[in-house]
Design a protein around this motif. Structure first.
Motif, PDB file in Angstrom:
ATOM      1  N   LEU A 402      -0.942  -7.012  13.369  1.00  0.00           N
ATOM      2  CA  LEU A 402      -0.589  -5.768  12.682  1.00  0.00           C
ATOM      3  C   LEU A 402       0.917  -5.665  12.519  1.00  0.00           C
ATOM      4  O   LEU A 402       1.425  -5.354  11.445  1.00  0.00           O
ATOM      5  CB  LEU A 402      -1.132  -4.572  13.483  1.00  0.00           C
ATOM      6  N   TYR A 513      -7.728   4.744   2.869  1.00  0.00           N
ATOM      7  CA  TYR A 513      -6.655   5.432   3.598  1.00  0.00           C
ATOM      8  C   TYR A 513      -5.597   6.013   2.649  1.00  0.00           C
ATOM      9  O   TYR A 513      -5.274   7.193   2.716  1.00  0.00           O
ATOM     10  CB  TYR A 513      -6.003   4.438   4.567  1.00  0.00           C
ATOM     11  N   HIS A 514      -5.086   5.158   1.760  1.00  0.00           N
ATOM     12  CA  HIS A 514      -3.969   5.610   0.916  1.00  0.00           C
ATOM     13  C   HIS A 514      -4.465   6.400  -0.292  1.00  0.00           C
ATOM     14  O   HIS A 514      -4.348   5.963  -1.438  1.00  0.00           O
ATOM     15  CB  HIS A 514      -3.124   4.412   0.487  1.00  0.00           C
ATOM     16  N   ASP A 555       3.380   7.632  -1.755  1.00  0.00           N
ATOM     17  CA  ASP A 555       2.474   6.470  -1.847  1.00  0.00           C
ATOM     18  C   ASP A 555       1.724   6.459  -3.173  1.00  0.00           C
ATOM     19  O   ASP A 555       0.647   5.848  -3.278  1.00  0.00           O
ATOM     20  CB  ASP A 555       1.450   6.505  -0.690  1.00  0.00           C
ATOM     21  N   HIS A 558      -0.839   3.762  -4.777  1.00  0.00           N
ATOM     22  CA  HIS A 558      -0.978   2.703  -3.763  1.00  0.00           C
ATOM     23  C   HIS A 558      -2.266   1.933  -4.050  1.00  0.00           C
ATOM     24  O   HIS A 558      -3.317   2.531  -4.222  1.00  0.00           O
ATOM     25  CB  HIS A 558      -1.035   3.340  -2.365  1.00  0.00           C
ATOM     26  N   ASP A 681       4.804  10.177   7.773  1.00  0.00           N
ATOM     27  CA  ASP A 681       3.965   9.124   7.197  1.00  0.00           C
ATOM     28  C   ASP A 681       3.008   8.523   8.226  1.00  0.00           C
ATOM     29  O   ASP A 681       1.879   8.170   7.900  1.00  0.00           O
ATOM     30  CB  ASP A 681       4.887   8.029   6.619  1.00  0.00           C
ATOM     31  N   VAL A 682       3.486   8.379   9.452  1.00  0.00           N
ATOM     32  CA  VAL A 682       2.603   7.777  10.468  1.00  0.00           C
ATOM     33  C   VAL A 682       2.303   8.790  11.586  1.00  0.00           C
ATOM     34  O   VAL A 682       2.199   8.437  12.752  1.00  0.00           O
ATOM     35  CB  VAL A 682       3.209   6.478  11.057  1.00  0.00           C
ATOM     36  N   TYR A 703      -7.573  -2.206   5.768  1.00  0.00           N
ATOM     37  CA  TYR A 703      -7.131  -3.555   6.173  1.00  0.00           C
ATOM     38  C   TYR A 703      -8.284  -4.555   6.028  1.00  0.00           C
ATOM     39  O   TYR A 703      -8.098  -5.678   5.568  1.00  0.00           O
ATOM     40  CB  TYR A 703      -6.676  -3.565   7.637  1.00  0.00           C
TER      41      TYR A 703
HETATM   42  N1  LIG Z   1      -3.255   4.598  12.777  1.00  0.00           N
HETATM   43  C1  LIG Z   1      -2.735   3.503  12.236  1.00  0.00           C
HETATM   44  N2  LIG Z   1      -3.063   2.287  12.699  1.00  0.00           N
HETATM   45  C2  LIG Z   1      -2.519   1.152  12.194  1.00  0.00           C
HETATM   46  N3  LIG Z   1      -1.652   1.148  11.172  1.00  0.00           N
HETATM   47  C3  LIG Z   1      -1.288   2.351  10.664  1.00  0.00           C
HETATM   48  C4  LIG Z   1      -1.807   3.564  11.158  1.00  0.00           C
HETATM   49  N4  LIG Z   1      -1.265   4.578  10.452  1.00  0.00           N
HETATM   50  C5  LIG Z   1      -0.442   4.020   9.550  1.00  0.00           C
HETATM   51  N5  LIG Z   1      -0.453   2.676   9.667  1.00  0.00           N
HETATM   52  C6  LIG Z   1       0.338   1.692   8.918  1.00  0.00           C
HETATM   53  O1  LIG Z   1       1.657   2.181   8.832  1.00  0.00           O
HETATM   54  C7  LIG Z   1       2.039   2.092   7.493  1.00  0.00           C
HETATM   55  C8  LIG Z   1       3.056   3.107   7.068  1.00  0.00           C
HETATM   56  O2  LIG Z   1       3.322   2.900   5.696  1.00  0.00           O
HETATM   57  P1  LIG Z   1       2.112   2.886   4.644  1.00  0.00           P
HETATM   58  O3  LIG Z   1       1.565   4.276   4.504  1.00  0.00           O
HETATM   59  O4  LIG Z   1       2.487   2.152   3.435  1.00  0.00           O
HETATM   60  O5  LIG Z   1       0.971   1.993   5.381  1.00  0.00           O
HETATM   61  C9  LIG Z   1       0.760   2.347   6.717  1.00  0.00           C
HETATM   62  C10 LIG Z   1      -0.206   1.536   7.492  1.00  0.00           C
HETATM   63  O6  LIG Z   1      -0.100   0.191   7.106  1.00  0.00           O
END
Ligand SMILES: Nc1ncnc2c1ncn2[C@@H]1O[C@@H]2COP(=O)(O)O[C@H]2[C@H]1O
Length: 791
Positions: A402, A513-514, A555, A558, A681-682, A703
């Protein structure tokens, strides 16, 4: 299965598709202790030659063992073929079947190989019959004298063959490779036109190179273990020795005496060589070649003009002078001198000078550490993330996968067909409204939900449901209105509504997700942060508007695949952006393209030109900051500038900022906004557990889809461990939190004062740990557990 019972398996191998086994898996398969490390086959691929007259279980077992170890393996049937193969590939290990001379002449092959000079570093192994070795009077000495390095008893056991090859690799091949490298280093030293001497720690000579022999006239036998310098060799020999003993390099002039008695003054440097943490064991003297540095010597030494022999020496060697390199070297020196004369100095140069001056009076250990610090500071990659060795090597493989994918943008080119993106095409048409945006059009349920829009446990998934998968418009309008964005931008609310609509339509609902739900979630987190008192004091209304706009658009379009995927598949966006920040560049560019496409969506249309420029720059900067390859760079800069001093006496309960920090300086505001959008974002691992789990499932699904598509299209697999059949969701989350989330949110919380973030983060971490301990891995099982978890 008993590992020694693998013979049938080996015999069948030609019908079975071979699967590559990762070294760590191999260790597990073989039941070796975790501390065993396989040879560094990433960097060096051992080459094995099998000399077998005919195929049997034994040749099969070695062949298979090589495949498992990722060693290159060739097979030769007779003496001529062995010699030819060896001369082409120069194998590290040759395994010769010595069981039956009827099939192959093992002795003849070994002798013929040893007659070749190039087998000096080759390990030759004989495989003999069990009876030959088990005999009481068996004696392998004649075979060793013949040239074999090792005699092995025949075996059909695959793991035994693997272990044998591994042992040979570790005990013989690796040291021989190192020895060969050392020989190459000696050769390089001998070929070097510099005069090189190496002494022990008492300055007694251990080695001198050919150039030294030529110039001083001594060969190593005559002077080995003799003192290299006499009392008059160096102006202040004591000072030099002192400096060297402290592990510091010395630079200056040394006066040598040739065997013929004539003096020779050379400028050069002396480098102490030491095992880290120990005092120097050797000193390396390097002097520019007397012919290459002739000009310099003339200018630095008065002695030289009195020494008529030198020009003669130079003339003798004239044929070997490289005029081009001399003149370019001269030019380089000139330009460096010019640079030094300019009255400019970069901050990093000042820092390095300060460190160097501290070294003057430091202990050898401190000097060595500071040398390392200076080496690091001298690189241009100060903020580039590098997984720490220990984590990178022994950490969880899913995490490495990852992190590798998030923090690097590696690419390999193979074409695929996907075309999307409105980046280079036309802007999608939507029904733009000219009427007034009416909040009372929303249902009671929606209104009740939106009333909680600023709470950290706001239920974004309920909004996704009741908005018909259009959460961004509904939540966006609610938040824009709360922060009065229309006033800050000087536009009607209707334009904001249209803008949110067009942006939302350009998120791909097919992603797991996106989607626009993720955009809405990031916007909601942004609003949550903007509500914190500390940020309210720092950011003005236009900054707040910028943050919300960047979050909503960050995003857009995306594709549900990573930038690395786009690069690997030759996607038009990767071509357009030269594989650099592909997705983030696209999100930012498309956001502006959409905004500028029509006056009815142009939220910036009322801004003055220079304000627009600043707003645009800031929105782009924030969107680009979401690129994960620069995660550690952003985090390190943020922590460096805003590191909080704990002060228990301070009125705000232990929170105090550095006195001198100007929080509202534009560069600091930019750092805060970057960290704000990065955290938003995260932020999913800091949400209540149910939501945290839902996001984890969604990102894993995305993924997995990418891995499926990579496999289907024969593309490089960016995250091989994110395979739906094998991946552990809890492990991936633990890794993600360990590497990305925990430190960043601790730092962010300290600045903005938002304890709930860290409380949730810790609970969620524990939750994933529990699932991991229970052996839960798959999405379905995580969902099952999720239903059991109370909100
Ligand atoms: N809970 C999570 N577990 C693993 N990867 C994550 C998680 N949340 C966000 N990401 C990764 O973090 C990245 C932040 O930028 P992106 O949103 O482009 O894409 C996101 C994912 O690839």
């Amino acid at each position: 299965m008993d590992p020694c019972d693998e013979r049938r398996y080996i015999r069948k191998r030609k019908q079975v598709a071979y699967e590559r086994t990762e070294p760590t898996e191999l260790i597990r398969l073989l039941g070796l202790p975790a501390s065993v490390t396989l040879p560094d086959i990433e960097n060096y691929t051992a080459k094995v030659l099998l000399a077998f007259g005919k195929d049997d279980y034994q040749s099969d077992a070695f062949w298979m063992a090589c495949e498992k170890l990722h060693f290159e393996c060739n097979l030769a049937r007779n003496k001529d073929a062995v010699i030819e193969a060896f001369q082409t590939k120069n194998h590290d290990i040759v395994v010769i079947d010595y069981r039956n001379p009827k099939f192959i002449d093992g002795e003849g092959i070994c002798k013929a190989l040893r007659n070749l000079k190039s087998t000096q570093f080759t390990v030759i192994v004989a495989v003999v019959k069990r009876s030959a070795i088990e005999k009481e009077d068996s004696n392998i000495e004649p075979m060793l004298n013949m040239g074999f390095n090792r005699v092995l008893m025949e075996t059909s056991c695959l793991s035994q063959c693997i272990n044998e090859l591994l042992q040979l690799y570790k005990s013989d091949v690796e040291p021989r490779v190192q020895l060969a490298t050392a020989q190459a280093v000696y050769l390089a030293l001998d070929k070097s036109s510099d005069v090189v001497h190496i002494t022990d720690h008492n300055l007694n000579l251990q080695y001198l190179n050919k150039t030294s022999e030529r110039f001083l006239g001594y060969n190593i036998k005559e002077v080995k273990d003799k003192p290299l310098l006499d009392a008059n060799s160096v102006d202040n020999k004591e000072l030099m020795v002192q400096q060297l003993q402290r592990g510091r390099e010395w630079e200056g002039l040394i006066s040598w005496k040739r065997k013929s008695g004539e003096p020779l003054l050379l400028s050069g440097r002396v480098i102490p060589a030491a095992i880290p943490g120990r005092s120097p064991s050797h000193y390396i003297f390097i002097h520019e070649s007397p012919y290459m540095s002739h000009d310099k010597r003339l200018s630095t030494s008065a002695h030289l003009s009195k020494n008529p022999d030198l020009p003669k020496t130079q003339n003798n060697r004239k044929g070997s002078l490289d005029m081009k390199s001399i003149s370019s070297d001269g030019l380089r020196r000139q330009s460096i001198a010019k640079l030094h004369n300019l009255s400019i100095e970069a901050p990093i140069t000042k820092v390095i000078s300060l460190i160097t001056s501290v070294q003057e009076s430091a202990s050898p250990e401190v000097i060595q550490t500071l040398d390392k610090v200076v080496d690091i500071l001298r690189t241009t990659e100060l903020y580039s993330p590098q997984l720490k060795d220990d984590k990178g090597k022994t950490g969880d493989p899913i995490t490495s996968d990852l992190m590798g994918a998030l923090l690097s943008s590696g690419s390999t080119v193979t074409p695929i067909t996907r075309r999307s993106s409105s980046d280079s095409g036309s802007v999608p048409r939507i029904g733009l409204s000219r009427t007034t945006y009416k909040t009372h059009n929303i249902s009671l349920q929606m209104k009740e939900l939106l009333d909680t829009s600023l709470l950290w446990d706001f239920d974004i998934f309920q909004l996704e449901d009741i908005s018909g998968k259009r959460p961004l418009v509904y939540l966006g309008m609610n938040l824009m209105s709360h922060f009065d964005v229309s006033s800050s931008l000087g536009i009607e609310e209707m334009i904001l509504y249209n803008w949110l609509t067009i942006i939302e339509l350009n998120y791909n609902a097919k992603n797991s997700y996106h989607t626009s739900t993720h955009a809405a979630d990031v916007m909601q987190a942004t609003a949550g942060f903007l509500e914190r008192e500390r940020l309210k004091q720092i950011l003005d209304p236009l900054d707040e508007a910028i943050c919300l706009i960047a979050a909503a658009a960050h995003d857009v379009d995306h594709p549900g695949k990573s930038s690395a995927f786009l690069s690997n598949s030759n996607h038009e966006l990767a071509i357009l952006y030269n594989d650099l920040c592909v997705l983030e560049s696209h999100h930012a560019a498309l956001a502006f393209k959409l905004t500028m496409s029509d006056d009815r969506v142009n939220i910036f249309k009322s801004l003055e030109r220079d304000v627009y420029k600043a707003v645009r720059q800031s929105v782009i900067d924030m969107i680009l900051a979401t690129e994960m390859t620069r995660h550690f760079e952003h985090l390190a800069k943020f922590v460096n500038v805003f590191s909080i001093k704990k002060d228990d006496d301070s009125p705000d309960g232990g929170r105090s900022s550095p006195d001198t920090l100007n929080w509202t300086a534009p560069e600091n505001i930019a750092l805060i906004k970057r960290m704000l959008i990065k955290c938003a974002d995260v932020s999913n691992p800091t949400r209540p557990v149910q939501m945290c789990v839902e996001w984890a499932i969604r990102i894993a699904e995305e993924y997995f889809n990418q891995t499926d598509e990579e496999k289907a299209n024969n593309l490089p697999v960016v995250m091989p461990l994110f395979d739906r059949a094998t991946c552990s969701i809890p492990k991936s989350q633990i890794g993600f939190m360990d590497f990305i989330i925990n430190d960043m949110f601790e730092a962010w919380e300290e600045i903005i004062g938002f304890p709930q973030l860290v409380v949730n983060m810790k609970c969620n971490y524990e939750y994933w740990k529990q699932l991991d301990e229970m052996g839960i891995q798959k999405i379905q099982d995580v969902i099952l557990m999720q239903h059991r978890t109370p909100m």
